[in-house]
Design an enzyme around this catalytic site. Sequence first.
Site, PDB file in Angstrom:
ATOM      1  N   THR A   1      -8.130  -0.106  -1.778  1.00 27.29           N
ATOM      2  CA  THR A   1      -9.364  -0.260  -2.553  1.00 27.29           C
ATOM      3  C   THR A   1     -10.492  -0.607  -1.590  1.00 27.29           C
ATOM      4  OG1 THR A   1      -9.200  -2.658  -2.918  1.00 27.29           O
ATOM      5  CG2 THR A   1      -7.920  -1.236  -4.407  1.00 27.29           C
ATOM      6  N   CYS A   2     -11.663  -0.908  -2.158  1.00 22.85           N
ATOM      7  CA  CYS A   2     -12.791  -1.243  -1.287  1.00 22.85           C
ATOM      8  C   CYS A   2     -12.579  -2.569  -0.559  1.00 22.85           C
ATOM      9  CB  CYS A   2     -14.096  -1.284  -2.082  1.00 22.85           C
ATOM     10  SG  CYS A   2     -14.110  -2.503  -3.417  1.00 22.85           S
TER      11      CYS A   2
ATOM     12  N   SER B   1      -8.782 -11.420  -5.528  1.00 23.16           N
ATOM     13  CA  SER B   1      -9.948 -10.545  -5.446  1.00 23.16           C
ATOM     14  C   SER B   1     -11.151 -11.285  -4.885  1.00 23.16           C
ATOM     15  CB  SER B   1     -10.298  -9.985  -6.834  1.00 23.16           C
ATOM     16  OG  SER B   1      -9.253  -9.188  -7.330  1.00 23.16           O
TER      17      SER B   1
ATOM     18  N   ALA C   1     -21.159   8.961  -9.681  1.00 24.20           N
ATOM     19  CA  ALA C   1     -20.973   8.677 -11.102  1.00 24.20           C
ATOM     20  C   ALA C   1     -19.493   8.551 -11.458  1.00 24.20           C
ATOM     21  CB  ALA C   1     -21.624   9.771 -11.949  1.00 24.20           C
TER      22      ALA C   1
END
Length: 549
Positions: free
Chosen positions: A147-148, A207, A290
């Site tokens: 993930t980021c 997180s 988007a």
Amino acid sequence: MAAAARCGFVTSIGYQDSKLGMEINGLLHFNQFSSSSLACFPSQARFFRNGLKIKRKIRSISLNPKCQVVDEIGSRASSLSALEILKTSAADRYTKESSSLLVIGINFRTTPVEIREKLSIPEAQWPQAISELCGLHHIDEAAILSTCNRMEIYVVALSQHRGVKEVTEWMSKKSGVPTSELCQHRFLLYNKDATRHLFEVSSGLDSLVLGEGQILAQVKQVVNSGQGVPGFGRKIGGMFKHAITAGKRVRTETSISTGSVSVSSAAVELAQLKLPQSSYATARVLVVGAGKMGKLVIKHLVAKGCMKMVVVNRTEDRVAAIKEEFKDVEIVYKSLPEMFTCAAEADVVFTCTASDAPLFLKKHVQTLPPVCPDVGGHRLFVDISVPRNVESSVSDLETARVYNVDDLKEVVAATKVDRLQKAAEAQGIIWEEVTKFEAWKDSLETVPTIKKLRAYAERIRASELDNCMSKMGNDLSKSQKKAINDMSMGIVNKLLHGPMEHLRCGGTDNRSLGEILENMHALNRIFGLDTEISVLEEKIRSKMEKRQK
């Protein structure tokens, strides 16, 4: 282990013969840890405790079963050569070692975004990455969570030390980051610690934004992507499925997600912090991308009162769906080739695409016209993509300010104290789920013995039944034959019931894993169920033979 430490260890147990000492040193090094492996533990408390455990095991021969070989040599040195000891150790190398669950990873705590983006693996490439990892000699199963904020590789390793080494080298080769640099940033967790870490990740406790919900969807996607992929095996798949259950329970049974913010909402709040308060309603906003992240950015912009924005995307269909959802908001779609024209007219640019290369380079941004002084005189780039969409050198320009995912800590710090209190409630749930998973996983260890014991009993039953039937002749009816067959099966099942129960670990009884494994080894010895080559060594040999073809 450093050379000096190894020599001191051997001297302390009374070995004067230099050749024997050298060979024992080699044995210890071969079977245990290298200095490079010890140096790679990060500074977090849990990881540091693991490192201390390893060092203590090396220093104390009583704590490490493998080092007991050295302790026994004192009384046998005259009759048993070091070479024979080495041979014995090599033969037992895999029979005494069970497979391990490992996580080798980097995240926002241990590694800056400049390195994370190099190690990032797009979701579409996860199946290929699993196949490559399972092609390594000592890796049996694998999964990727990228993930980021993190890139973590979960594996079932046939040899713990060699598994870590192979995965680290694979990560280096894949990313171009030197192994030495990876060791400075990576973290390593084993077995129950690895399981607990994944459950905390899935629950949002690990997180950047404590309690954020998007990570649970990303863990679910690991399972979806792994379906049918060779290498996404029973243990890894089971661990991720149990992690999803833990994540759902934490969010259902605690209030950790109440009013929680995500990376996307934190990005919107960060932009507000950097803008003059008087320009909140007038700032011109551009969103590039988007997808999931882009849609969340738009959602939080609307929640903050932004009623007009431009959205750049490769295709219009996603933007059309977003416009349908936010009918009261003026959302203008523009194609990717129009991105720089749109950026020239924007005060704030959010970037959230999956592009592997930067979309905004310094040479492009410096040609953009300046923004109005009313919005601070600087064009804001809020880049929440990994790899980054905005070249880092853009921040050198006087006319631009660039913020990436690592800058979001400023926003989330305000709510961290309250969320930490809620996280403490979640730990109890996580511990329950870890215990359930460990019981399920441990029960898998005895499955081969259960199968072999039942097959052994069935062979005897079938043989004796044939002998009995042949002696009784052909005068038996079908019902009589069936009755005799059923009786033989009933006898076998009742005899096996007790041993089978003592091989199962369902988490509902008081038997420890050690007791169950002891029962397993006893049955293997009593009935001669063990093969000459262990399952682990057989798997490794098979892998090597395949790669040589």
